[in-house]
Design a protein around this motif. Sequence first.
Motif, PDB file in Angstrom:
ATOM      1  N   LYS A 144     -90.662  21.606  -9.327  1.00 46.29           N
ATOM      2  CA  LYS A 144     -91.652  20.578  -9.663  1.00 46.29           C
ATOM      3  C   LYS A 144     -91.800  19.545  -8.535  1.00 46.29           C
ATOM      4  CE  LYS A 144     -92.568  21.961 -13.886  1.00 46.29           C
ATOM      5  NZ  LYS A 144     -92.847  23.382 -13.502  1.00 46.29           N
ATOM      6  N   LEU A 145     -90.968  19.661  -7.515  1.00 46.07           N
ATOM      7  CA  LEU A 145     -90.999  18.678  -6.426  1.00 46.07           C
ATOM      8  C   LEU A 145     -91.945  19.119  -5.304  1.00 46.07           C
ATOM      9  CD1 LEU A 145     -88.562  17.668  -7.991  1.00 46.07           C
ATOM     10  CD2 LEU A 145     -87.324  17.446  -5.841  1.00 46.07           C
ATOM     11  N   SER A 146     -92.413  18.140  -4.529  1.00 49.40           N
ATOM     12  CA  SER A 146     -93.251  18.452  -3.358  1.00 49.40           C
ATOM     13  C   SER A 146     -92.385  19.122  -2.292  1.00 49.40           C
ATOM     14  CB  SER A 146     -93.837  17.167  -2.785  1.00 49.40           C
ATOM     15  OG  SER A 146     -92.818  16.402  -2.178  1.00 49.40           O
ATOM     16  N   GLY A 147     -93.045  19.694  -1.288  1.00 49.36           N
ATOM     17  CA  GLY A 147     -92.316  20.359  -0.206  1.00 49.36           C
ATOM     18  C   GLY A 147     -91.336  19.430   0.497  1.00 49.36           C
ATOM     19  N   GLY A 148     -91.813  18.223   0.786  1.00 47.68           N
ATOM     20  CA  GLY A 148     -90.945  17.259   1.474  1.00 47.68           C
ATOM     21  C   GLY A 148     -89.734  16.898   0.633  1.00 47.68           C
ATOM     22  N   GLN A 149     -89.966  16.727  -0.691  1.00 48.26           N
ATOM     23  CA  GLN A 149     -88.845  16.421  -1.594  1.00 48.26           C
ATOM     24  C   GLN A 149     -87.895  17.609  -1.686  1.00 48.26           C
ATOM     25  OE1 GLN A 149     -91.229  15.403  -5.026  1.00 48.26           O
ATOM     26  NE2 GLN A 149     -90.888  13.207  -4.733  1.00 48.26           N
ATOM     27  N   GLN A 150     -88.460  18.823  -1.751  1.00 52.28           N
ATOM     28  CA  GLN A 150     -87.607  20.021  -1.834  1.00 52.28           C
ATOM     29  C   GLN A 150     -86.723  20.136  -0.588  1.00 52.28           C
ATOM     30  OE1 GLN A 150     -89.084  23.759  -3.334  1.00 52.28           O
ATOM     31  NE2 GLN A 150     -90.741  22.765  -4.431  1.00 52.28           N
ATOM     32  N   GLN A 151     -87.290  19.776   0.565  1.00 51.18           N
ATOM     33  CA  GLN A 151     -86.462  19.854   1.769  1.00 51.18           C
ATOM     34  C   GLN A 151     -85.367  18.789   1.740  1.00 51.18           C
ATOM     35  OE1 GLN A 151     -85.029  21.775   3.499  1.00 51.18           O
ATOM     36  NE2 GLN A 151     -86.442  22.363   5.136  1.00 51.18           N
ATOM     37  N   ARG A 152     -85.670  17.638   1.132  1.00 55.54           N
ATOM     38  CA  ARG A 152     -84.627  16.613   0.986  1.00 55.54           C
ATOM     39  C   ARG A 152     -83.515  17.116   0.057  1.00 55.54           C
ATOM     40  NH1 ARG A 152     -88.875  12.219  -0.084  1.00 55.54           N
ATOM     41  NH2 ARG A 152     -87.298  11.161  -1.334  1.00 55.54           N
ATOM     42  N   VAL A 153     -83.866  17.900  -0.953  1.00 51.17           N
ATOM     43  CA  VAL A 153     -82.840  18.526  -1.800  1.00 51.17           C
ATOM     44  C   VAL A 153     -82.005  19.496  -0.952  1.00 51.17           C
ATOM     45  CG1 VAL A 153     -82.380  19.951  -3.842  1.00 51.17           C
ATOM     46  CG2 VAL A 153     -84.295  18.334  -3.865  1.00 51.17           C
TER      47      VAL A 153
END
Length: 259
Positions: A144-153
């Motif tokens: 459910k996260l954006s690409g940038g957020q997913q990369q932060r994960v």
Amino acid sequence: MSAISIQSVSKRFPNGFEALKGVSAEIRSGSFTVILGPSGAGKSTLLRLMNGLETPTTGAVKIGGELVNGQKLRGIRARVAMVFQQFNLVERLSVVTNVLTGRLAHRSWVGSVFYLFRKEDMGIAQEALSRVALTDKAWSRADKLSGGQQQRVGIARALAQQPEVILADEPVASLDPVSSEEIMALLREICERDGITVVVNLHQVELARRFADRIIGMNSGKIVFDGSPEQMTPSALRTIYQREGIENDNSLDMALAYA
Ligand SMILES: Nc1ncnc2c1ncn2[C@@H]1O[C@H](COP(=O)(O)OP(=O)(O)OP(=O)(O)O)[C@@H](O)[C@H]1O
Ligand SMILES: [Mg+2]
């Protein structure tokens, strides 16, 4: 001692293709290195050798003085974290569970299979999420996260592993310019604050210039440039990106005009 020691490494794949041809480099502990080079230069192969996903045909790779090889792979895997272009999250799991998987390399086989985490692991995971400013997304599904957020994960998962080294293979290739900037700044901050050695493969010359301590340029399986961002002159860039057998390469001129 170097964090990573690459000693006369060659890699020939079973089909006979030689992706690395006598590569040597010492990577200083706590440094931020960017590897540049055209597609097929051998950047990913080199990174995969550093965490034992590939084995060299000849030569040796050492992490903290210890040989990366089949027998001790588990030990090496705990010390070297990877960040990927496509994030490699388990999409249906929560953000915090994805971060917790960074702890698996430190847990027993049985624990890993049953996803048995200790209380301590949860603390480490929450701390990692706070470092990448995603505390409020801990219980969201990863997809459910954006690409940038997913990369932060992906970066939080790497941090939770408490590694000596973070290897990132084109971590911003799927991201917009602003998110790319954030991810590079985050990796840089982790390098500086935690003293973690960071090696990043990139296609963005400008990001390499701005964030790297050291740039290694590869072409056709060899290191053809190794220096500071200041030393990466237009002529060095031509050497990195030149294509074999093409004399007056208009595409190269165009591509490097603004690089
Ligand atoms: N398992 C394999 N078997 C055979 N050839 C391979 C294998 N893996 C990689 N190669 C080849 O080795 C060369 C180097 O690949 P590598 O993925 O390291 O390049 P790269 O510099 O990361 O490129 P890109 O910028 O496109 O990611 C390429 O020509 C690739 O096709
Ligand atoms: Mg690659």
